[in-house]
Design a protein around this motif. Sequence first.
Motif, mmCIF file in Angstrom:
data_model
loop_
_atom_site.group_PDB
_atom_site.id
_atom_site.type_symbol
_atom_site.label_atom_id
_atom_site.label_comp_id
_atom_site.label_asym_id
_atom_site.label_seq_id
_atom_site.Cartn_x
_atom_site.Cartn_y
_atom_site.Cartn_z
ATOM 1 N N GLU A 28 13.809 -7.714 6.506
ATOM 2 C CA GLU A 28 13.306 -6.353 8.142
ATOM 3 C C GLU A 28 14.725 -5.446 7.924
ATOM 4 O O GLU A 28 15.136 -4.527 8.172
ATOM 5 N N THR A 29 15.989 -6.464 8.098
ATOM 6 C CA THR A 29 17.787 -5.592 8.222
ATOM 7 C C THR A 29 17.624 -5.258 6.539
ATOM 8 O O THR A 29 18.219 -3.655 6.676
ATOM 9 N N LEU A 30 17.191 -5.568 5.718
ATOM 10 C CA LEU A 30 17.652 -5.299 5.045
ATOM 11 C C LEU A 30 17.115 -3.691 4.194
ATOM 12 O O LEU A 30 17.830 -2.729 4.053
ATOM 13 N N ALA A 50 1.186 -0.790 -0.131
ATOM 14 C CA ALA A 50 -0.143 0.151 0.156
ATOM 15 C C ALA A 50 1.115 1.271 0.225
ATOM 16 O O ALA A 50 0.602 2.433 -0.706
ATOM 17 N N GLN A 51 2.119 1.240 1.120
ATOM 18 C CA GLN A 51 2.875 1.821 0.706
ATOM 19 C C GLN A 51 4.037 1.412 0.795
ATOM 20 O O GLN A 51 4.732 1.244 1.469
ATOM 21 N N LEU A 52 4.843 2.374 -0.285
ATOM 22 C CA LEU A 52 6.111 1.791 -0.201
ATOM 23 C C LEU A 52 7.334 2.129 0.339
ATOM 24 O O LEU A 52 7.268 3.788 0.388
ATOM 25 N N ILE A 53 7.581 1.547 1.753
ATOM 26 C CA ILE A 53 8.239 2.125 2.604
ATOM 27 C C ILE A 53 9.761 1.813 2.935
ATOM 28 O O ILE A 53 11.137 2.500 3.781
ATOM 29 N N ALA A 54 10.616 0.989 1.928
ATOM 30 C CA ALA A 54 11.898 1.028 1.609
ATOM 31 C C ALA A 54 11.665 0.350 0.037
ATOM 32 O O ALA A 54 12.035 -0.169 -0.529
ATOM 33 N N PRO A 55 13.754 1.382 -0.382
ATOM 34 C CA PRO A 55 14.333 0.972 -1.439
ATOM 35 C C PRO A 55 14.706 -0.474 -1.859
ATOM 36 O O PRO A 55 15.413 -0.811 -2.481
ATOM 37 N N VAL A 56 13.353 -1.562 -1.007
ATOM 38 C CA VAL A 56 14.207 -3.226 -2.165
ATOM 39 C C VAL A 56 12.795 -3.169 -2.197
ATOM 40 O O VAL A 56 12.343 -3.413 -1.720
ATOM 41 N N VAL A 57 13.656 -4.721 -3.727
ATOM 42 C CA VAL A 57 12.496 -4.778 -4.487
ATOM 43 C C VAL A 57 12.973 -5.989 -4.716
ATOM 44 O O VAL A 57 13.790 -6.953 -4.788
ATOM 45 N N PHE A 58 12.012 -7.175 -4.052
ATOM 46 C CA PHE A 58 12.470 -8.779 -4.831
ATOM 47 C C PHE A 58 11.810 -9.085 -5.527
ATOM 48 O O PHE A 58 10.512 -9.323 -5.659
ATOM 49 N N MET A 110 7.830 -3.549 0.844
ATOM 50 C CA MET A 110 8.968 -3.936 -0.429
ATOM 51 C C MET A 110 7.708 -4.381 -0.885
ATOM 52 O O MET A 110 7.188 -5.529 -0.450
ATOM 53 N N PRO A 111 8.050 -3.996 -2.281
ATOM 54 C CA PRO A 111 7.148 -5.368 -3.358
ATOM 55 C C PRO A 111 7.815 -6.208 -4.549
ATOM 56 O O PRO A 111 9.436 -6.444 -3.713
ATOM 57 N N GLU A 143 6.439 -14.144 0.220
ATOM 58 C CA GLU A 143 5.390 -13.082 0.026
ATOM 59 C C GLU A 143 5.397 -11.830 1.735
ATOM 60 O O GLU A 143 4.956 -11.440 1.326
ATOM 61 N N GLY A 144 5.866 -12.316 2.765
ATOM 62 C CA GLY A 144 5.479 -11.222 3.772
ATOM 63 C C GLY A 144 6.278 -9.985 2.834
ATOM 64 O O GLY A 144 6.000 -8.946 4.105
ATOM 65 N N VAL A 145 6.757 -9.798 2.826
ATOM 66 C CA VAL A 145 7.597 -8.460 2.161
ATOM 67 C C VAL A 145 6.782 -7.125 1.798
ATOM 68 O O VAL A 145 7.182 -5.797 1.776
#
Length: 296
Positions: A278-280, A19-27, A71-72, A64-66
């Motif tokens: 969560e660390t990343l 719903a909101q992108l809160i970190a610069p990490v893409v899976f 994170m997407p 999927e929990g990311v």
Amino acid sequence: MNDAGIGDFDPAFEALEPAQLIAPVVFNSPHSGCVYPERFLAQVRLDLQTLRRSEDTDVDALFEGVVARGMPLLRAHFPRSMVDVNREPYELDPRMFDGRLPTFANTRSMRVAGGLGTVPRVVGEAQEIYARRMPIDEALSRIDGLYKPYHRALRKLIAGAHRAFGEVLLVDCHSMPSSAPLREDRPRADIVIGDRYGTSCSPVVSDVVETVLRGRGYHVLRNKPYAGGFITEHYGQPQTGIHAIQIEINRAIYMDERTYARQPGFAALSADLMVLAETLMRLPLDRPGDWRVAAE
């Protein structure tokens, strides 16, 4: 062109966005697709159980929990045995096809030689997928209808995070068989991280991933036997602020490799991977010198 079932996917892949992108990490889970169109199955000489050996079964579900964490996740539904998006767009084996290949096709790569081009020739232990040659238009249809749209979606997710944060980390998610090839002289690790020998991301990213996973009790190797494929190499351009790392998970940890069913270890592994995620997401990508501190 005969789409060989391309139109049978609904959809062929999904971009699960928070719903909101809160970190610069893409899976990214490019090989978890397990939808096999009847028209594709009618073309092959192997049964479904054998075809599935090339799947990264349930890797998308492990990560999927990311999405709930901001994170997407991009995941394929089409199978790797049909088209492999972790290759160059035109790594094609001329022995597989009837008709003239595009002049720009890469017909001499090591992956093509091994039968693992963009349209694979083999699965598992070098088992031939097809009994006869395929029309080249069929291969080009798969590239146009599946490969290219998938990479457009991946580029969009990466660009969105890069635009929002100035830096981005792509985590390319895979699995590996528990049994090692005969040429390997040591047991297969629990997890192999690949950074193209330090070129696809800052080395500290790899250090953080390895530190977290070792801290959760996993036997971790780096770049052996998997250093990262086309996706890691192509998108990982740390000098432009785009970092990429590949994670290969031993299937025996979470699934029955004969039946493809989830094992009791699935939930624990997924939880550990969320600790990693969560660390990343806390890594200060714009301050590389602070990354090691963030992992502690």
